[in-house]
Design a protein around this motif. Structure first.
Motif, PDB file in Angstrom:
ATOM      1  N   LYS A  76       0.828  -1.212   0.000  1.00  0.00           N
ATOM      2  CA  LYS A  76       0.000   0.000   0.000  1.00  0.00           C
ATOM      3  C   LYS A  76       0.863   1.264   0.000  1.00  0.00           C
ATOM      4  N   SER A  77       2.180   1.105  -0.063  1.00  0.00           N
ATOM      5  CA  SER A  77       3.129   2.231  -0.041  1.00  0.00           C
ATOM      6  C   SER A  77       2.932   3.126   1.179  1.00  0.00           C
ATOM      7  N   VAL A  78       2.808   2.504   2.340  1.00  0.00           N
ATOM      8  CA  VAL A  78       2.630   3.233   3.590  1.00  0.00           C
ATOM      9  C   VAL A  78       3.761   2.860   4.535  1.00  0.00           C
ATOM     10  N   ASN A  79       4.370   3.871   5.129  1.00  0.00           N
ATOM     11  CA  ASN A  79       5.395   3.614   6.137  1.00  0.00           C
ATOM     12  C   ASN A  79       4.725   3.494   7.500  1.00  0.00           C
ATOM     13  N   VAL A  80       5.190   2.543   8.268  1.00  0.00           N
ATOM     14  CA  VAL A  80       4.634   2.326   9.598  1.00  0.00           C
ATOM     15  C   VAL A  80       5.752   2.110  10.603  1.00  0.00           C
ATOM     16  N   LYS A  81       5.395   2.250  11.871  1.00  0.00           N
ATOM     17  CA  LYS A  81       6.289   1.868  12.962  1.00  0.00           C
ATOM     18  C   LYS A  81       5.791   0.522  13.468  1.00  0.00           C
ATOM     19  N   THR A  82       6.710  -0.311  13.921  1.00  0.00           N
ATOM     20  CA  THR A  82       6.297  -1.569  14.533  1.00  0.00           C
ATOM     21  C   THR A  82       6.733  -1.583  15.989  1.00  0.00           C
ATOM     22  N   ILE A  83       5.879  -2.145  16.820  1.00  0.00           N
ATOM     23  CA  ILE A  83       6.180  -2.275  18.242  1.00  0.00           C
ATOM     24  C   ILE A  83       5.801  -3.683  18.673  1.00  0.00           C
ATOM     25  N   VAL A  84       6.698  -4.321  19.431  1.00  0.00           N
ATOM     26  CA  VAL A  84       6.425  -5.624  20.020  1.00  0.00           C
ATOM     27  C   VAL A  84       6.507  -5.470  21.531  1.00  0.00           C
ATOM     28  N   ILE A  85       5.480  -5.929  22.211  1.00  0.00           N
ATOM     29  CA  ILE A  85       5.421  -5.867  23.668  1.00  0.00           C
ATOM     30  C   ILE A  85       5.140  -7.281  24.172  1.00  0.00           C
ATOM     31  N   VAL A  86       5.732  -7.641  25.291  1.00  0.00           N
ATOM     32  CA  VAL A  86       5.493  -8.953  25.893  1.00  0.00           C
ATOM     33  C   VAL A  86       4.540  -8.785  27.064  1.00  0.00           C
TER      34      VAL A  86
END
Length: 172
Positions: A101-111
């Protein structure tokens, strides 16, 4: 959200299910972030269970026939490594959807516990909107397990959109 209704931070919670990936697609197709805010972002959030919960262990206990006290650290490390591979695969799939989709995103992983950690992330990131999928678990499972989407709808400090798949929506 500011007075004009523009979104600055949208969190999309993904768990690897197709329902969560459909929610991500829906958010990318239908939501527009504020163009006037340089820090606007879509955040793809994945909550990973702690190794003891993923292994079915209560911290400090050994199940009957389970690993001995000496084997527990190695067992937990193996579970943790396995969860990391699963998380990496989930994020890779989500990022592929975003790149299509040509979209930049941030990724976050939480436990932690998904219900609680998603709501904490909403608060900590000052999210304007939370988007999540809804797996169609039956009423019996929902009674015993609870529903992450139901919990977040009632506890998140922002509006929540539950994106149901077309199949689920037609059978509801």
């Amino acid at each position: 959200m500011d007075a004009s209704g523009s979104l600055k931070c949208v969190i999309v919670a993904v768990d690897g299910s197709e329902a969560s990936m459909e929610a991500l697609r829906w958010a990318l197709d239908n939501l527009k972030l504020s163009p006037s805010s340089p820090d606007s972002s879509f955040v793809v959030l994945h909550v990973q269970s702690p190794p003891s919960i993923a292994a079915g262990l209560n911290p400090g206990t050994i199940p009957f026939g389970g690993p001995s006290g000496l084997e527990v650290p190695a067992f937990a490390a193996a579970i943790e490594a396995h969860q990391k591979r699963i998380t990496d695969a989930i994020l890779k799939h989500a990022l592929q959807i975003c790149s299509d989709k040509s979209v930049n995103v941030k990724t976050i992983v939480i436990v932690g516990d998904p219900k609680e950690k998603i709501c904490e992330a909403v608060e900590n990131l000052h999210a304007d909107l939370l988007v999540m999928g809804c797996r169609a678990i039956g009423p019996i499972k929902r009674m015993f397990l609870g529903s992450v989407s139901n919990y977040c709808t009632n506890h998140a400090r922002c509006p929540v959109i539950i994106a149901k798949s077309k199949d689920d929506a037609s059978s509801a």
